[in-house]
Design a protein around this motif. Structure first.
Motif, PDB file in Angstrom:
ATOM      1  N   ARG A  80       0.685  -0.999  -0.073  1.00 49.45           N
ATOM      2  CA  ARG A  80       0.043   0.042   0.079  1.00 49.45           C
ATOM      3  C   ARG A  80       0.872   1.426   0.054  1.00 49.45           C
ATOM      4  O   ARG A  80       0.559   2.254  -0.660  1.00 49.45           O
ATOM      5  CB  ARG A  80      -1.040  -0.125   1.311  1.00 49.45           C
ATOM      6  N   LEU A  81       2.054   1.207   0.780  1.00 53.55           N
ATOM      7  CA  LEU A  81       2.692   2.452   0.963  1.00 53.55           C
ATOM      8  C   LEU A  81       3.582   2.588  -0.632  1.00 53.55           C
ATOM      9  O   LEU A  81       3.880   3.656  -0.953  1.00 53.55           O
ATOM     10  CB  LEU A  81       3.838   2.283   2.148  1.00 53.55           C
ATOM     11  N   SER A  82       4.070   1.560  -1.155  1.00 56.71           N
ATOM     12  CA  SER A  82       5.030   1.518  -2.084  1.00 56.71           C
ATOM     13  C   SER A  82       4.313   1.777  -3.528  1.00 56.71           C
ATOM     14  O   SER A  82       5.014   2.089  -4.487  1.00 56.71           O
ATOM     15  CB  SER A  82       5.986   0.329  -2.234  1.00 56.71           C
ATOM     16  N   GLU A  83       3.031   1.589  -3.499  1.00 57.90           N
ATOM     17  CA  GLU A  83       2.171   1.889  -4.651  1.00 57.90           C
ATOM     18  C   GLU A  83       2.356   3.471  -5.053  1.00 57.90           C
ATOM     19  O   GLU A  83       2.061   3.663  -6.254  1.00 57.90           O
ATOM     20  CB  GLU A  83       0.815   1.408  -4.612  1.00 57.90           C
ATOM     21  N   HIS A  84       2.658   4.243  -4.132  1.00 56.63           N
ATOM     22  CA  HIS A  84       2.894   5.692  -4.461  1.00 56.63           C
ATOM     23  C   HIS A  84       4.295   5.995  -4.913  1.00 56.63           C
ATOM     24  O   HIS A  84       4.529   7.223  -5.089  1.00 56.63           O
ATOM     25  CB  HIS A  84       2.534   6.609  -3.225  1.00 56.63           C
ATOM     26  N   LEU A  85       5.191   5.170  -4.913  1.00 56.20           N
ATOM     27  CA  LEU A  85       6.396   5.305  -5.572  1.00 56.20           C
ATOM     28  C   LEU A  85       6.543   5.552  -7.035  1.00 56.20           C
ATOM     29  O   LEU A  85       5.886   4.820  -7.582  1.00 56.20           O
ATOM     30  CB  LEU A  85       7.485   4.288  -5.154  1.00 56.20           C
ATOM     31  N   ASN A 100      12.371  -3.211   3.961  1.00 59.31           N
ATOM     32  CA  ASN A 100      13.183  -3.400   5.402  1.00 59.31           C
ATOM     33  C   ASN A 100      13.809  -1.979   5.776  1.00 59.31           C
ATOM     34  O   ASN A 100      13.739  -1.523   6.927  1.00 59.31           O
ATOM     35  CB  ASN A 100      14.231  -4.310   5.607  1.00 59.31           C
ATOM     36  N   THR A 101      14.122  -1.269   4.649  1.00 59.36           N
ATOM     37  CA  THR A 101      14.691   0.029   4.783  1.00 59.36           C
ATOM     38  C   THR A 101      13.620   1.068   5.372  1.00 59.36           C
ATOM     39  O   THR A 101      13.775   1.683   6.392  1.00 59.36           O
ATOM     40  CB  THR A 101      15.311   0.505   3.813  1.00 59.36           C
ATOM     41  N   ALA A 102      12.547   0.939   4.852  1.00 58.26           N
ATOM     42  CA  ALA A 102      11.220   1.685   5.148  1.00 58.26           C
ATOM     43  C   ALA A 102      10.903   1.294   6.782  1.00 58.26           C
ATOM     44  O   ALA A 102      10.359   2.205   7.442  1.00 58.26           O
ATOM     45  CB  ALA A 102      10.268   1.494   4.397  1.00 58.26           C
ATOM     46  N   ALA A 103      11.095  -0.075   7.032  1.00 55.83           N
ATOM     47  CA  ALA A 103      10.464  -0.498   8.237  1.00 55.83           C
ATOM     48  C   ALA A 103      11.607  -0.029   9.442  1.00 55.83           C
ATOM     49  O   ALA A 103      11.234   0.445  10.550  1.00 55.83           O
ATOM     50  CB  ALA A 103      10.824  -2.115   8.444  1.00 55.83           C
ATOM     51  N   VAL A 104      12.987   0.217   8.859  1.00 54.03           N
ATOM     52  CA  VAL A 104      14.122   0.759   9.888  1.00 54.03           C
ATOM     53  C   VAL A 104      13.438   2.211  10.035  1.00 54.03           C
ATOM     54  O   VAL A 104      13.878   2.622  11.188  1.00 54.03           O
ATOM     55  CB  VAL A 104      15.393   0.528   9.528  1.00 54.03           C
ATOM     56  N   LEU A 105      13.303   2.696   9.010  1.00 52.94           N
ATOM     57  CA  LEU A 105      12.976   4.393   9.238  1.00 52.94           C
ATOM     58  C   LEU A 105      11.783   4.581   9.945  1.00 52.94           C
ATOM     59  O   LEU A 105      11.556   5.561  10.940  1.00 52.94           O
ATOM     60  CB  LEU A 105      12.644   4.880   7.767  1.00 52.94           C
ATOM     61  N   ILE A 106      10.570   3.582   9.855  1.00 55.48           N
ATOM     62  CA  ILE A 106       9.355   3.706  10.767  1.00 55.48           C
ATOM     63  C   ILE A 106      10.015   3.262  12.173  1.00 55.48           C
ATOM     64  O   ILE A 106       9.489   3.981  13.525  1.00 55.48           O
ATOM     65  CB  ILE A 106       8.503   2.793  10.268  1.00 55.48           C
ATOM     66  N   TRP A 107      10.661   2.378  12.410  1.00 52.08           N
ATOM     67  CA  TRP A 107      11.354   2.197  13.718  1.00 52.08           C
ATOM     68  C   TRP A 107      12.009   3.252  14.451  1.00 52.08           C
ATOM     69  O   TRP A 107      11.568   3.381  15.727  1.00 52.08           O
ATOM     70  CB  TRP A 107      12.203   0.815  13.556  1.00 52.08           C
ATOM     71  N   ALA A 151      18.378  13.535  -2.794  1.00 54.91           N
ATOM     72  CA  ALA A 151      17.219  12.831  -3.070  1.00 54.91           C
ATOM     73  C   ALA A 151      17.469  11.274  -2.714  1.00 54.91           C
ATOM     74  O   ALA A 151      18.760  10.844  -2.667  1.00 54.91           O
ATOM     75  CB  ALA A 151      17.154  12.589  -4.578  1.00 54.91           C
ATOM     76  N   TRP A 152      16.615  10.801  -1.857  1.00 56.32           N
ATOM     77  CA  TRP A 152      16.793   9.238  -1.591  1.00 56.32           C
ATOM     78  C   TRP A 152      15.520   8.457  -1.971  1.00 56.32           C
ATOM     79  O   TRP A 152      14.576   8.861  -2.100  1.00 56.32           O
ATOM     80  CB  TRP A 152      16.814   9.322  -0.190  1.00 56.32           C
ATOM     81  N   ASP A 153      15.660   7.194  -1.986  1.00 62.85           N
ATOM     82  CA  ASP A 153      15.027   6.350  -2.775  1.00 62.85           C
ATOM     83  C   ASP A 153      13.266   6.216  -2.294  1.00 62.85           C
ATOM     84  O   ASP A 153      12.572   6.263  -2.826  1.00 62.85           O
ATOM     85  CB  ASP A 153      15.512   4.916  -2.481  1.00 62.85           C
ATOM     86  N   LEU A 154      13.003   6.408  -0.908  1.00 63.46           N
ATOM     87  CA  LEU A 154      11.851   6.468  -0.309  1.00 63.46           C
ATOM     88  C   LEU A 154      11.538   7.890  -0.023  1.00 63.46           C
ATOM     89  O   LEU A 154      10.196   7.890   0.472  1.00 63.46           O
ATOM     90  CB  LEU A 154      11.995   5.598   0.996  1.00 63.46           C
ATOM     91  N   ARG A 155      12.121   8.856  -0.587  1.00 62.60           N
ATOM     92  CA  ARG A 155      11.665  10.183  -0.300  1.00 62.60           C
ATOM     93  C   ARG A 155      10.198  10.585  -0.760  1.00 62.60           C
ATOM     94  O   ARG A 155       9.530  11.075  -0.029  1.00 62.60           O
ATOM     95  CB  ARG A 155      12.553  11.135  -1.033  1.00 62.60           C
ATOM     96  N   PRO A 156       9.803   9.896  -1.825  1.00 63.93           N
ATOM     97  CA  PRO A 156       8.584  10.037  -2.271  1.00 63.93           C
ATOM     98  C   PRO A 156       7.353   9.599  -1.353  1.00 63.93           C
ATOM     99  O   PRO A 156       6.161  10.110  -1.396  1.00 63.93           O
ATOM    100  CB  PRO A 156       8.435   9.402  -3.766  1.00 63.93           C
TER     101      PRO A 156
END
Length: 177
Positions: A80-85, A100-107, A151-156
């Motif tokens: 659901r989150l990545s569909e907006h990338l 997992n990178t997103a999970a670490v950022l959330i953590w 810019a970073w991969d998950l910035r959007p």
């Protein structure tokens, strides 16, 4: 410390290894004593403890870290989150590494911890070749790019990750029935 323990015990409650907390405490006391400022530290810590005792609703970061000790970002939530990338987002790392990178950022947001303290990072470091771990490379690059406002991969989806973290924190902070 506020609950009546030592600085080392406070450090371990925050997720620091006892040795790290003890070493930091020793170094801090030594440097402050040499500068004649040890008493000022003690007075300041007591003021902080008094202030925290007066605050009606403190965040229990220990509880949050405990709740997330074995957590990973569910695949359905990541989808659901990545569909907006956007399509042109870098594909240097596979989808699992990005999740997992997103999970670490959330953590990090939920616990207010550093990336090296995240359980997923500990797992990657425990692997046979941690220097080659795509997750560790991704975390290091993401941290560097964020600090340098590049810019970073998950910035959007950064705002979506922050919203997810706030929601997760609220769920953890709800009193158990």
């Amino acid at each position: 410390m506020i609950a009546g323990g030592s600085l080392q015990a406070s450090g371990t409650r925050l997720g620091l290894p006892y040795g790290t907390a003890a070493s930091a405490t020793f170094n801090l006391r030594h440097r402050l004593a040499a500068a004649g400022a040890l008493r000022e530290l003690q007075v300041g810590l007591q003021r902080l403890a008094d202030h925290l005792d007066a605050v009606p609703h403190l965040v229990d970061y220990h509880r949050r870290r405990h709740a997330l000790a074995t957590w990973s970002l569910p695949q359905a939530d990541w989808h659901r989150l990545s569909e907006h990338l956007p399509e042109r987002t870098s594909r240097r790392f596979n989808d699992d590494v990005r999740r997992n990178t997103a999970a670490v950022l959330i953590w990090m947001e939920v616990t207010q911890g550093q990336s090296h303290q995240a359980p997923l990072v500990h797992q990657a470091r425990a692997a046979a070749h941690p220097a080659r771990s795509p997750l560790l490379v991704s975390i290091a690059e993401t941290g560097s790019q964020r600090r340098n406002d590049r810019a970073w991969d998950l910035r959007p989806i950064a705002a979506d990750l922050d919203a997810y973290a706030l929601n997760l924190a609220a769920k953890i902070d709800q009193p158990s029935n």
